[in-house]
Scaffold this motif. Sequence first.
Motif, PDB file in Angstrom:
ATOM      1  N   UNK A 103       0.551  -0.712  -0.141  1.00 12.20           N
ATOM      2  CA  UNK A 103      -0.621  -0.274  -0.283  1.00 12.20           C
ATOM      3  C   UNK A 103       0.563   1.158  -0.084  1.00 12.20           C
ATOM      4  N   UNK A 104       2.103   1.397   0.658  1.00  8.88           N
ATOM      5  CA  UNK A 104       2.865   2.567   0.675  1.00  8.88           C
ATOM      6  C   UNK A 104       3.710   2.682  -0.973  1.00  8.88           C
ATOM      7  N   UNK A 105       4.403   1.623  -1.545  1.00 10.95           N
ATOM      8  CA  UNK A 105       4.676   1.870  -2.515  1.00 10.95           C
ATOM      9  C   UNK A 105       3.374   1.948  -3.729  1.00 10.95           C
ATOM     10  N   UNK A 106       2.067   1.552  -3.102  1.00 10.26           N
ATOM     11  CA  UNK A 106       1.405   2.235  -4.730  1.00 10.26           C
ATOM     12  C   UNK A 106       1.342   3.809  -3.753  1.00 10.26           C
ATOM     13  N   UNK A 107       1.078   4.324  -2.910  1.00 12.10           N
ATOM     14  CA  UNK A 107      -0.298   5.205  -2.476  1.00 12.10           C
ATOM     15  C   UNK A 107       1.868   6.568  -2.813  1.00 12.10           C
ATOM     16  N   UNK A 108       2.925   5.975  -3.021  1.00  9.15           N
ATOM     17  CA  UNK A 108       4.182   6.743  -3.055  1.00  9.15           C
ATOM     18  C   UNK A 108       3.982   7.272  -4.486  1.00  9.15           C
ATOM     19  N   UNK A 109       3.957   6.334  -5.593  1.00  8.43           N
ATOM     20  CA  UNK A 109       3.707   6.337  -7.347  1.00  8.43           C
ATOM     21  C   UNK A 109       3.223   6.990  -7.125  1.00  8.43           C
ATOM     22  N   UNK A 110       1.635   7.761  -6.728  1.00  8.75           N
ATOM     23  CA  UNK A 110       0.927   7.986  -8.099  1.00  8.75           C
ATOM     24  C   UNK A 110       1.707   9.894  -7.497  1.00  8.75           C
ATOM     25  N   UNK A 111       2.143  10.370  -6.434  1.00  9.85           N
ATOM     26  CA  UNK A 111       2.184  11.905  -5.376  1.00  9.85           C
ATOM     27  C   UNK A 111       2.912  12.157  -6.218  1.00  9.85           C
ATOM     28  N   UNK A 112       2.639  13.731  -6.395  1.00 11.34           N
ATOM     29  CA  UNK A 112       3.131  15.030  -7.526  1.00 11.34           C
ATOM     30  C   UNK A 112       5.033  14.688  -6.078  1.00 11.34           C
ATOM     31  N   UNK A 113       5.852  14.436  -7.100  1.00  7.62           N
ATOM     32  CA  UNK A 113       7.604  14.385  -7.419  1.00  7.62           C
ATOM     33  C   UNK A 113       8.105  15.773  -5.992  1.00  7.62           C
ATOM     34  N   UNK A 114       6.859  16.943  -6.416  1.00  9.13           N
ATOM     35  CA  UNK A 114       7.914  17.701  -4.883  1.00  9.13           C
ATOM     36  C   UNK A 114       6.714  17.168  -3.806  1.00  9.13           C
ATOM     37  N   UNK A 115       5.710  16.541  -4.178  1.00  7.78           N
ATOM     38  CA  UNK A 115       5.608  15.845  -2.540  1.00  7.78           C
ATOM     39  C   UNK A 115       6.002  14.886  -1.944  1.00  7.78           C
ATOM     40  N   UNK A 116       6.938  14.382  -2.323  1.00 12.08           N
ATOM     41  CA  UNK A 116       7.718  13.362  -1.759  1.00 12.08           C
ATOM     42  C   UNK A 116       8.944  13.870  -1.407  1.00 12.08           C
ATOM     43  N   UNK A 117       9.400  15.256  -1.496  1.00 13.43           N
ATOM     44  CA  UNK A 117      10.563  16.132  -0.675  1.00 13.43           C
ATOM     45  C   UNK A 117      10.226  15.132   1.075  1.00 13.43           C
TER      46      UNK A 117
END
Length: 160
Positions: A100-114
């Motif tokens: 679930x974590x990986x699935x959530x991470x994939x569509x998140x905007x790149x800027x939001x993964x800071x």
Amino acid sequence: MVEEEKLFESGEFGCHNPNALQCTLWWFFSLHFGIPARDDSLRVCWCDLELQNDPERGKEALVWMAERGSKTRKGMEGAYQRQFTPKIFTIGTERCLVRFFKFFESPCPEKAKAPSYLFFLAIHVNHKGWREKPNGWYKLSPLGKNQVGKWYYTNSIWIR
């Protein structure tokens, strides 16, 4: 857990839409990482979580890296620290939290993964094509506190 089963069967949990996915992550974070309060949930940042390979078990694990302050904990250096680092291991099923974590991470905007960016994000409510193209699920703005309150309420209805 019977309650958890009801939430998956009802569609409140899962990865079929952005709200269900965030609600699922919030539930498991609350259970396994001890993040009980609404405000605490909204303060989770990307730097608080890390995917690691556990050398002892040879499995991938989602690791809670930070202790934040809350109403009852200071969360400062030198203050109360847990005796262990909470981890959630890959279990290889369709209900695996690491999945679930990986699935959530994939569509998140790149800027939001800071690292310092808040983890739970606001959802594009009227986004068409959730199943086909989840890349547009989330906005760059943080999730509102009322949404977490709705999760508490909705989950309690399904558990009854």
